[in-house]
Write a protein that holds these residues in place. Sequence first.
Motif, PDB file in Angstrom:
ATOM      1  N   HIS A 281       0.825  -1.205   0.000  1.00  0.00           N
ATOM      2  CA  HIS A 281       0.000   0.000   0.000  1.00  0.00           C
ATOM      3  C   HIS A 281       0.862   1.258   0.000  1.00  0.00           C
ATOM      4  O   HIS A 281       0.574   2.219  -0.715  1.00  0.00           O
ATOM      5  N   ALA A 282       1.930   1.221   0.781  1.00  0.00           N
ATOM      6  CA  ALA A 282       2.804   2.392   0.857  1.00  0.00           C
ATOM      7  C   ALA A 282       3.429   2.672  -0.507  1.00  0.00           C
ATOM      8  O   ALA A 282       3.526   3.827  -0.924  1.00  0.00           O
ATOM      9  N   LEU A 283       3.833   1.620  -1.224  1.00  0.00           N
ATOM     10  CA  LEU A 283       4.429   1.813  -2.546  1.00  0.00           C
ATOM     11  C   LEU A 283       3.423   2.437  -3.516  1.00  0.00           C
ATOM     12  O   LEU A 283       3.760   3.312  -4.310  1.00  0.00           O
ATOM     13  N   VAL A 284       2.162   1.975  -3.422  1.00  0.00           N
ATOM     14  CA  VAL A 284       1.125   2.551  -4.284  1.00  0.00           C
ATOM     15  C   VAL A 284       0.957   4.039  -3.976  1.00  0.00           C
ATOM     16  O   VAL A 284       0.892   4.878  -4.864  1.00  0.00           O
ATOM     17  N   TRP A 285       0.945   4.372  -2.699  1.00  0.00           N
ATOM     18  CA  TRP A 285       0.761   5.762  -2.273  1.00  0.00           C
ATOM     19  C   TRP A 285       1.943   6.637  -2.686  1.00  0.00           C
ATOM     20  O   TRP A 285       1.766   7.706  -3.261  1.00  0.00           O
ATOM     21  N   TRP A 286       3.147   6.155  -2.411  1.00  0.00           N
ATOM     22  CA  TRP A 286       4.325   6.950  -2.793  1.00  0.00           C
ATOM     23  C   TRP A 286       4.382   7.102  -4.311  1.00  0.00           C
ATOM     24  O   TRP A 286       4.717   8.158  -4.825  1.00  0.00           O
ATOM     25  N   GLY A 287       4.039   6.029  -5.019  1.00  0.00           N
ATOM     26  CA  GLY A 287       3.985   6.088  -6.475  1.00  0.00           C
ATOM     27  C   GLY A 287       2.975   7.120  -6.939  1.00  0.00           C
ATOM     28  O   GLY A 287       3.248   7.929  -7.829  1.00  0.00           O
ATOM     29  N   PHE A 288       1.822   7.116  -6.292  1.00  0.00           N
ATOM     30  CA  PHE A 288       0.772   8.089  -6.623  1.00  0.00           C
ATOM     31  C   PHE A 288       1.309   9.515  -6.495  1.00  0.00           C
ATOM     32  O   PHE A 288       1.081  10.363  -7.362  1.00  0.00           O
TER      33      PHE A 288
ATOM     34  N   ILE B 253       5.533  -1.137 -10.265  1.00  0.00           N
ATOM     35  CA  ILE B 253       5.284  -1.674  -8.920  1.00  0.00           C
ATOM     36  C   ILE B 253       3.784  -1.641  -8.611  1.00  0.00           C
ATOM     37  O   ILE B 253       3.226  -2.601  -8.069  1.00  0.00           O
ATOM     38  N   ILE B 254       3.131  -0.540  -8.988  1.00  0.00           N
ATOM     39  CA  ILE B 254       1.697  -0.399  -8.685  1.00  0.00           C
ATOM     40  C   ILE B 254       0.894  -1.457  -9.443  1.00  0.00           C
ATOM     41  O   ILE B 254      -0.051  -2.025  -8.902  1.00  0.00           O
ATOM     42  N   ILE B 255       1.277  -1.750 -10.680  1.00  0.00           N
ATOM     43  CA  ILE B 255       0.577  -2.804 -11.430  1.00  0.00           C
ATOM     44  C   ILE B 255       0.693  -4.132 -10.672  1.00  0.00           C
ATOM     45  O   ILE B 255      -0.303  -4.820 -10.437  1.00  0.00           O
ATOM     46  N   LEU B 256       1.916  -4.454 -10.237  1.00  0.00           N
ATOM     47  CA  LEU B 256       2.112  -5.691  -9.475  1.00  0.00           C
ATOM     48  C   LEU B 256       1.273  -5.675  -8.202  1.00  0.00           C
ATOM     49  O   LEU B 256       0.585  -6.651  -7.863  1.00  0.00           O
ATOM     50  N   ALA B 257       1.319  -4.543  -7.486  1.00  0.00           N
ATOM     51  CA  ALA B 257       0.590  -4.436  -6.215  1.00  0.00           C
ATOM     52  C   ALA B 257      -0.908  -4.621  -6.436  1.00  0.00           C
ATOM     53  O   ALA B 257      -1.569  -5.350  -5.689  1.00  0.00           O
ATOM     54  N   CYS B 258      -1.435  -4.000  -7.482  1.00  0.00           N
ATOM     55  CA  CYS B 258      -2.880  -4.101  -7.730  1.00  0.00           C
ATOM     56  C   CYS B 258      -3.269  -5.531  -8.084  1.00  0.00           C
ATOM     57  O   CYS B 258      -4.344  -5.996  -7.687  1.00  0.00           O
TER      58      CYS B 258
ATOM     59  N   PHE C 167      -3.322  -7.294  -4.873  1.00  0.00           N
ATOM     60  CA  PHE C 167      -4.517  -6.894  -4.116  1.00  0.00           C
ATOM     61  C   PHE C 167      -5.757  -7.612  -4.639  1.00  0.00           C
ATOM     62  O   PHE C 167      -6.603  -8.061  -3.862  1.00  0.00           O
ATOM     63  N   LEU C 168      -5.874  -7.734  -5.963  1.00  0.00           N
ATOM     64  CA  LEU C 168      -7.052  -8.399  -6.544  1.00  0.00           C
ATOM     65  C   LEU C 168      -7.056  -9.892  -6.204  1.00  0.00           C
ATOM     66  O   LEU C 168      -8.089 -10.454  -5.840  1.00  0.00           O
ATOM     67  N   VAL C 169      -5.876 -10.497  -6.315  1.00  0.00           N
ATOM     68  CA  VAL C 169      -5.766 -11.928  -5.979  1.00  0.00           C
ATOM     69  C   VAL C 169      -6.144 -12.134  -4.515  1.00  0.00           C
ATOM     70  O   VAL C 169      -6.906 -13.036  -4.161  1.00  0.00           O
ATOM     71  N   ARG C 170      -5.632 -11.231  -3.665  1.00  0.00           N
ATOM     72  CA  ARG C 170      -5.894 -11.341  -2.242  1.00  0.00           C
ATOM     73  C   ARG C 170      -7.390 -11.183  -1.974  1.00  0.00           C
ATOM     74  O   ARG C 170      -8.000 -11.946  -1.233  1.00  0.00           O
TER      75      ARG C 170
END
Lengths: 268, 431
Positions: free
Chosen positions: B69-76, B118-123, B126-129
């Motif tokens: 989540h932090a990576l998504v936010w910092w990326g944003f 990174i955000i693509i991987l994270a998302c 997140f979807l798998v989870r």
Amino acid sequence: MSETKTIKVPTMAEMAANGEQPEILFWVGCAGAFDDRYKKVTRAFTMILDHVGIKYAVLGTEESCTGDPAKRAGNEFLFQMQAIQNIEVLNAYQVKKIVTACPHCFNTLKNEYPDLGGHYEVIHHATFLQQLLDEGKIRIKEDNAYHKMPMTYHDSCYLGRGNGIFEAPRAVVGALHAEAREMKRCRTKGMCCGAGGAQMFKEEEAGTTRVNFERIEQALETGADVVATACPFCMTMLTDGLKEKEQEDKVEVADLAELIASATGLQP
Amino acid sequence: MTTAQIIFTAFTLAAFGFFAYTAMKIWGLFKLTKPLERMDKIGQRISTTILVAFGQQKMFKRPVAGLLHALVWWGFLVITVGTVEMIIDGIAGSERILGFLGPVYGVITASGELFAGIIILACIIFLVRRYMVKPKRFIAPEMKPSSKMDATLILFMILVLMASLLGLNMGYVLSQGAVGSYPLSHMLIDSAGLSGGDWHTFEAVNWWIHICLVLVFLNILPYSKHFHVIMAVPNVFFARLEPKAKLDNMASVTKEVKLMMDPETAFAPPAEGEAPPERFGIKTTDDITWKHLLDAYTCTECGRCTAVCPANNTGKKLSPRKLFIDLRAAATKGERVEGGKPLSAPDRITEEELWACTTCMACMEECPVNIDHVPLIIDMRRSFVMEDSKAPNELTMMFNNIENNGAPWQFSASDRMKWAEDLEVRMINRS
């Protein structure tokens, strides 16, 4: 075996009559004064106060509920009535420093009385005991009754999360040379005993189990022989939990002050 | 101005116009709330905001989800610089207008790209989870299908946003764009063996998809739980800084108690022209402060609070998360017009939920955006007790005991020193 003596617990009224001022006021609390189990904690803590030679006093019959359960149950009127009356008494005796063995009293006196004109240095007995140990005023031999005994400390919410006191009680357990074991949920993640917020005085709402049953299971999972507590409500809840699990003969719930009084040999 | 510029400018104005309309509507709701002083200790507020909001400190209590989540936010945050540039470019008809920053621009574009990957991987994780691992806290009675849709929609939107960002960069690189640094685009181009040809159109298509979606995204936020992207920052800044266990002092009650305890005023009728005493506690959304509303708009329904709630853990109906979902729903309806339906109702926050709280503060400790759950519960209890004289019987007995004997149990105050009788201690040498 050394001799015993009888302690005469001084009250603020007596001290004032003699023109004396104690160094510290011991706020006993309702559980400390009335709950049969917690009276033993009050007595143990008094033994320690007497032993270290600090000039202390209690309010005795002039003490009244801090109002914590009323406030948390939504009765701000009753809370403030209690608080204002207590503050009048405390200020009349010019109390500067208060120690208490109840995290709920501690929180209310320390954090909520200042808004109503009660400004004191308030210290919980866990911190107080840690200070006495640090200063060398209490000494515990390595081969005391708790040496290498598996022991777990249950965080009180109002001490831990509520006021950030996590290490002092652990330092006290550590001084016993016991084998400290942590529960899975400890410190900031510690699980409540189920009694806070005035739950102590009512039945739980319908659920799958009781909070104290769940918590004592977590304590028993550590394999500890002693569950150390620093709060009268936690003590009641966990003791009830032990009874439910039929473990009260094997495992003991004990307050930090009792552990110190026993380990030092003060407790006859 | 080219046609593209005119279309883009019109679309951007429409998007920001609608966002302003939404913002004004929400501001209107805030204007109806009660005041609360939260501008003290600015230094501490700023440092808390840096640590908790920007640094995501409390998210790391759950390390894996927290890091992602932090990576998504910092990326944003990094990518937003590029978004601003795109809007300027779109209106001015320029190309990569921030390019004059030179090496700094290279750092911005390169880190933006890497974060996009990174955000693509994270998302995807997140979807798998969400759909395969199914964490327990995502399944609860208060988690309505609309809330799940909300999450899925946003995750897919972010995926398309990031894919189009990479697409437009790749198109730019392939059509010999020279400004900025694009390591991930180069890598993707090389591994796919792409070269030559007219990639300008490809870049333009991705550019339009990306920026249009950004503007749509901006306008969906305030209507979804993802409003936290914006609201979490002020919410953390204005969060309570006192020890968690401290509850506020009700000054309105102090006034009444002092009048009551003073024999001069206790039985006097209220003075003429005096304002009627305000309502105690929270009954309807009329009684909430702006911070309660901010809390409600900030909640992302992550359920970390509910996952640690001892009442919820033992099967009680209380779920701290639900309080703010219900509060937000009630406040957003602008109910005052309808006459103020109580916040506590069978189809909302029930009495049973409110009385089940042990005030253990585990919810507040876990909340990554410093929402104050327990004070809201107490405020609603205050309304029950002080406005409606309504409390569980045992608590009414406890109140009576405190009033009559100064203790929550039925013991006589004169017995307060009994514990000290025959107190024997063993005499031990002090040194």
